[in-house]
Design an enzyme around this catalytic site. Structure first.
Site, short mmCIF file in Angstrom:
data_model
loop_
_atom_site.label_atom_id
_atom_site.label_comp_id
_atom_site.label_asym_id
_atom_site.label_seq_id
_atom_site.Cartn_x
_atom_site.Cartn_y
_atom_site.Cartn_z
N TYR A 161 0.75 -1.19 -0.37
CA TYR A 161 -0.02 -0.07 0.02
C TYR A 161 0.16 1.27 0.05
CZ TYR A 161 1.14 0.95 5.16
OH TYR A 161 1.18 1.62 6.44
N CYS A 162 -0.06 2.79 -0.38
CA CYS A 162 0.12 3.71 -0.78
C CYS A 162 0.25 4.67 -0.27
CB CYS A 162 2.19 3.88 -1.33
SG CYS A 162 0.39 3.97 -3.17
N THR A 163 0.23 6.08 -0.35
CA THR A 163 -0.51 7.30 -0.24
C THR A 163 -2.24 6.64 -0.82
OG1 THR A 163 0.75 8.05 0.42
CG2 THR A 163 -1.04 9.38 -0.28
N ILE A 216 -4.52 4.85 0.61
CA ILE A 216 -4.36 5.08 2.33
C ILE A 216 -5.65 5.16 1.82
CG2 ILE A 216 -4.32 5.14 4.19
CD1 ILE A 216 -1.18 5.27 2.92
N GLY A 218 -1.74 5.18 -3.93
CA GLY A 218 -1.53 3.81 -5.37
C GLY A 218 -0.93 3.72 -6.26
#
Ligand SMILES: [Zn+2]
Ligand SMILES: [Zn+2]
Length: 318
Positions: A176-178, A205, A180
């Site tokens: 996951y990241c901020t 997220i 995508g």
């Protein structure tokens, strides 16, 4: 009702002449009075902008009307003001600096999980949740039990994968990241390196907060606009970071007021006032220190580029 939208989006798609498209895209944004940062590369586009709701609607429609960007997934937040002071539309070699230029996520990438799917899967026994963001980002918020990497920049991610391989090769990896975008290449790289079960949180997220109420996301989500962090978790929120000065729990991310230091850390409100936004007495007394307005956010110097220079404004309006 909040009048402004804040958009976060990306699209991996081939752009034949990115420099020319940059000009075109810049004018589109100017005409809609958008502010923010957009990167155009031959591999696609990546942006975060703010503007009046109706202007953002027009912008999203214009982007999606281009067949190359029809699948762009916009994450939308609302605000009562702009989230940026300026507009920058830049041409770069990659839409996220990754040192993985050869990877095309349109050919192969980890399986996309929608927020609800991710929420259901993340606590299974054979699952490892992998945060592919940088240290200053996860220091203020991350998923419970996530594996984090001591990297200051995403371009350092590939070098960490050997260690991950030793420990987690046979697990299901959920990245996951901020928003995508980093996961598209990170998960593709993991597959290339021999991991077999690789998934990615689609929309990152931000979308997880909107669609799955942010359950088990601890702390706040670091964002790249003047809000600095946003709330994600509506179910079981917590604070995981500490004030850099006094060590009480705080998730107020600031930059040190001393421009030479500029360290990006949490400083609580009372220390912020006491130290006038500086991280140490040394920084507070530095002659270059910037005036503290209570936000801890300082506008970056602009490079002065303006596409209207040398262009007739009337011509642009038509
Ligand atoms: Zn403090
Ligand atoms: Zn400092």
């Amino acid at each position: 009702m909040k009048d402004y939208s804040i958009l976060l989006y990306y699209c991996y798609a081939q752009i034949e002449n990115p420099e020319q498209y940059r000009e075109e895209h810049h004018l589109l944004c100017l005409n809609l009075n958008l502010r923010g940062r957009i990167i155009i590369a031959s591999e696609g586009l990546n942006g975060t902008v703010s503007g009046l709701r109706e202007d953002c609607e027009k912008y999203m429609a214009a982007v999606k009307a281009d067949p190359r960007f029809a699948k762009t997934d916009f994450k939308i937040d609302y605000s009562d003001k702009h989230a940026f002071a300026k507009l920058h539309v830049r041409h770069k070699p990659e839409i996220v600096h990754s040192s993985l230029r050869n990877i095309d996520p349109n050919k192969r990438t980890g399986i996309h999980l929608e927020p609800e799917e991710f929420r259901k899967m993340k606590d299974q026994d054979d699952v490892v949740i992998l945060d592919v963001r940088s240290d200053y980002e996860f220091s203020v918020g991350r998923f419970k039990n996530a594996v984090t990497l001591p990297i200051e920049n995403f371009r350092d991610f590939p070098a960490k994968v050997d260690e991950l391989k030793e420990k987690y090769k046979d697990k299901k990896i959920l990245t996951y990241c901020t928003g995508g975008i980093k996961c598209e290449k990170a998960s593709a790289f993991l597959l290339e390196q021999g991991f077999e079960n690789v998934y990615q949180l689609h929309g990152g997220i931000i979308k997880y907060g909107q669609e799955a109420e942010g359950a088990d996301f601890e702390g706040k989500c670091y964002v790249f606009d003047n809000r600095l962090t946003v709330d994600v978790n509506k179910v079981n929120p917590s604070i995981i970071s500490k004030c850099y000065v006094c060590a009480t729990p705080s998730d107020r991310m600031v930059n040190c007021a001393n421009p030479t230091c500029n360290i990006h850390v949490a400083i609580c409100e009372s220390c912020g006032d006491k130290m006038q936004g500086a991280c140490s007495v040394e920084c507070k007394t530095n002659p270059e220190v910037r005036p503290y307005d209570g936000s801890g956010y300082y506008q970056k110097e602009s490079n002065g580029y303006n596409p209207f220079k040398g262009l007739k404004r009337e011509k642009v309006k038509n």
